[in-house]
Scaffold this active site. Structure first.
Site, short mmCIF file in Angstrom:
data_model
loop_
_atom_site.label_atom_id
_atom_site.label_comp_id
_atom_site.label_asym_id
_atom_site.label_seq_id
_atom_site.Cartn_x
_atom_site.Cartn_y
_atom_site.Cartn_z
N THR A 90 -19.69 -2.19 -6.57
CA THR A 90 -20.49 -3.02 -5.66
C THR A 90 -19.75 -3.23 -4.35
OG1 THR A 90 -21.72 -4.21 -7.38
CG2 THR A 90 -21.72 -5.15 -5.20
N TRP A 132 -18.23 -1.41 -16.11
CA TRP A 132 -19.23 -0.94 -15.14
C TRP A 132 -19.12 0.58 -15.01
CZ3 TRP A 132 -18.77 -5.95 -15.34
CH2 TRP A 132 -19.70 -6.80 -14.73
N ASN A 178 -22.67 -1.96 -18.02
CA ASN A 178 -23.42 -2.86 -17.16
C ASN A 178 -24.67 -2.22 -16.56
OD1 ASN A 178 -23.49 -5.46 -15.50
ND2 ASN A 178 -23.60 -3.88 -13.91
N GLU A 179 -25.83 -2.81 -16.87
CA GLU A 179 -27.11 -2.46 -16.25
C GLU A 179 -27.44 -0.97 -16.33
OE1 GLU A 179 -26.99 -4.09 -12.31
OE2 GLU A 179 -27.02 -6.16 -13.02
N GLU A 255 -25.74 -12.27 -16.35
CA GLU A 255 -25.44 -12.19 -14.92
C GLU A 255 -26.63 -12.75 -14.17
OE1 GLU A 255 -23.79 -8.51 -13.39
OE2 GLU A 255 -24.76 -8.85 -11.45
#
Length: 637
Positions: A90, A132, A178-179, A255
């Site tokens: 990010t 991640w 993550n995601e 989150e």
């Protein structure tokens, strides 16, 4: 616009006030709700705590106290950290504990340090790890970690074992990826690997994305349902789905928030903390991110619970979300239980009530609205709360508003026949509690804000660095670490080395080149210099750069002035990071003209620079390759 202006004009002549009386019942005799698991913050998910470690004392400890110290500031119950994977996630990259398959180092990065500091302040804090990205070897060159689930599970479990072995940290929960898509086979294998390693107490959160399809898969697969302890959703909008409820698992907003941390952002956080349970029965909420401690021009600047992005000055800001958090965290603990009697206020807002089962009660009420369209007096709601059952405690009050009166202690409430009355306006938060331990902690004002120094030098001559990253450098692709040359070092014993040699299993769109930025984004005229060593003999290449205008998830499209030199003796000057095809020194940038020198000899002079007009300084490599940097310096005008 005309209609709004007309209404505003009318409001100058007429006072509009609405007064409503409502009644709400708080009763533990009708049964209790779900067990509360806590409020937390997320460090990582993009190197979001990168600059925090560079703060000098006492300011660094003060920031940590505001975040973690019980009964002082945010007093967080949960700390979630990124399991570094050497890739952009990010706002930067976080180093892996295993860059290569035969490599283990549990002292890279700052997340270990942060978890220890949090634990030092709150020994009961819940610790969570989540990947991640993954080093490239985990995916065997593919951008997918599930083709070799045994390797991925062993890699993640090694991080948990290392946390205990080297830092005495007990990781309580671990996530999947993550995601990103989950793999049922991998989740079951992760559970098996944890158990086989003696880590039966470590619980699994899945899938850190959406409620579905993980909850549906769990209903259809009993083994998967046994393996997953918590269903974690990201940004659920305070609601859940029927399938998740049917699993009878804990539901967490694992989150949430991701909002600019001014007073409006604090109001959003207040709504989330209450309504995640009222609407969705979520018993934990975790903010992305913990602290906005990265360059503010990177993506999602100032999206933390507080701001600490100037280690060079020592300045930091305790923002509204710190005190919004305190309304819940200072007067509850994981293990408390929600009452069944929680809900919405009739005219906007919500209320929750929790008890520890020992006669203590905490009630949190919020009346936050998104925005006021008309300039009228706030809605005033005279609310009466009736306490039934065993709830007969004396209640102290704390109040927050959109004005700078955060976390203001009020006079004790007077109970009349087991009830109390409040006058509620818009954009307010009240906590009413039988506990007397709350405190609005404070320190003397930190130093004033100041820009990054115009003259900056680093020779990296640190024999025992406290962290593997050099101060103020923010890696955007690749990982730059302190390095000691033990064989024939010459004058360059200590250097900064780019160490990632294979493209990671990525989460964001990493650049094909490694890059680390530093300095003041507003820099225009500057001189950048650095000694470099290319370890890839025939095909290596490095660069220094100025006016780099992008980082984070946009780093692949970064523009600036990039001065490349290659191991074959050639050089190149480009306007963007990815513009060279095949194939320092000193870079001087003045206005629209630039000059480059190599070992003191000018290679090019007064080249016209098309843009951008300002940006960071940077160093990097042509590809994922080993290279060293020394005696870095910047002088800006």
């Amino acid at each position: 616009y005309r209609m709004i202006s007309f209404i505003l004009l009318l409001c100058r002549f007429f006072t509009i006030a609405i007064c409503v009386t409502d009644q709400y019942v708080l009763d533990d005799k009708v049964g209790l709700g779900r067990v509360f698991d806590g409020i937390g913050g997320l460090s990582g998910g993009g190197a979001t705590s990168r600059l925090l470690v560079n703060y000098a004392e006492p300011y660094r400890s003060q920031i940590l106290d505001y975040l973690f110290k019980p009964n002082f500031g945010a007093s967080l119950h949960i700390l979630k950290v990124e399991i570094g994977g050497d890739a952009q996630t990010t706002d930067g990259t976080e180093p892996s504990h295993m860059h290569y398959e035969n490599d283990e180092n549990f002292f890279r990065g700052y997340e270990w340090w942060l978890m220890k500091e949090a634990k030092k302040r709150n020994p009961n804090i819940t610790l969570i790890g989540l990947p991640w990205a993954f080093p490239g070897w985990v995916g065997h060159g593919k951008n997918w970690p599930y083709d070799y689930p045994d390797i991925t599970a062993t890699y993640v479990v090694s991080w948990i074992i290392g946390a205990k072995q080297y830092h005495d940290l007990d990781i309580n929960y671990v996530g999947i990826w993550n995601e990103r898509n989950f793999d049922s086979k991998y989740i079951k294998l992760l559970r098996y690997t944890l158990d086989k390693s003696g880590l039966e107490s470590v619980r699994i959160i899945a899938s850190d994305n959406l409620w579905e399809p993980i909850s549906l898969f769990m209903l259809l697969d009993q083994e998967l349902r046994r393996a997953v302890d918590v269903i974690g959703a990201h940004y659920p909008g305070t609601t859940t789905v029927l399938e998740a409820l049917k699993t009878q698992k804990k539901l967490w907003s694992s989150e949430d928030y991701s909002t600019f941390n001014n007073e409006v952002g604090g109001g959003c956080w207040a709504r989330i903390l209450n309504q995640n349970y009222v609407n969705g029965l979520m018993t934990a909420t975790i903010s992305w991110n913990l602290v906005a401690s990265y360059y503010g021009e990177l993506p999602f600047g100032r999206d933390g619970l507080m701001t600490a992005q100037e280690p060079w000055s020592g300045s930091y800001v305790v923002e509204s979300p710190i005190w919004i958090s305190a309304h819940t965290t200072q007067f509850t603990q994981p293990g408390w239980t929600y009452l069944q009697t929680v809900g919405h206020l009739a005219h906007g807002g919500s209320y929750v009530a929790l008890t520890n089962g020992k006669g203590d009660l905490t009630v949190v009420i919020e009346t936050m609205v998104c925005s006021a369209l008309f300039a009228i007096d706030p809605l005033i709601v005279v609310s009466t709360y009736v306490l039934l059952g065993d709830l007969r405690a004396k209640l102290d009050g704390y109040k927050d508003t959109q004005r700078p009166t955060f976390f203001e202690k009020l006079s004790p409430l007077k109970l009349s026949d087991g009830s109390f009355t409040l006058n509620l306006g818009e954009d307010e938060v009240y906590t009413l509690t039988s506990l007397t331990s709350g405190l609005k902690g404070s320190f003397p004002d930190p130093p004033p804000s100041a820009p990054f120094p115009t003259t900056y030098k680093d020779d990296f001559n640190v024999a025992n660095p406290p962290f593997t990253e050099a101060p103020d450098f923010a890696d955007q692709t690749g990982v730059f670490e302190y390095h000691i040359n033990l064989t024939d070092p010459g004058p360059h014993v200590f250097t900064l080395r780019q160490v990632v040699t294979q493209r990671p299993v990525t989460w964001a769109t990493d650049a094909d080149q490694t890059i680390s930025v530093i300095g003041n984004y507003k820099w225009e005229n500057l001189t950048v210099s650095c000694d470099v060593f290319m370890e890839t003999v025939k095909t290596g290449g490095v660069f220094i750069a100025a006016r780099v205008d992008k980082g984070g998830q946009s780093v692949r499209n970064a523009k600036g002035l990039f001065y490349w030199i290659f191991s074959d003796g050639s050089y190149k000057v480009t306007n963007d990071l990815a513009s060279f095809s095949e194939a320092p020194s000193l870079l001087l940038l003045q206005g629209q003209y630039a000059t480059g020198l190599l070992n003191g000899y000018p290679l090019w002079k007064n080249a016209v620079v098309l843009g951008p007009k300002n940006g960071w300084a940077a160093i990097g490599t042509k590809s994922f390759e080993l290279a060293q940097f020394d005696n870095f310096a910047v002088k800006a005008e």
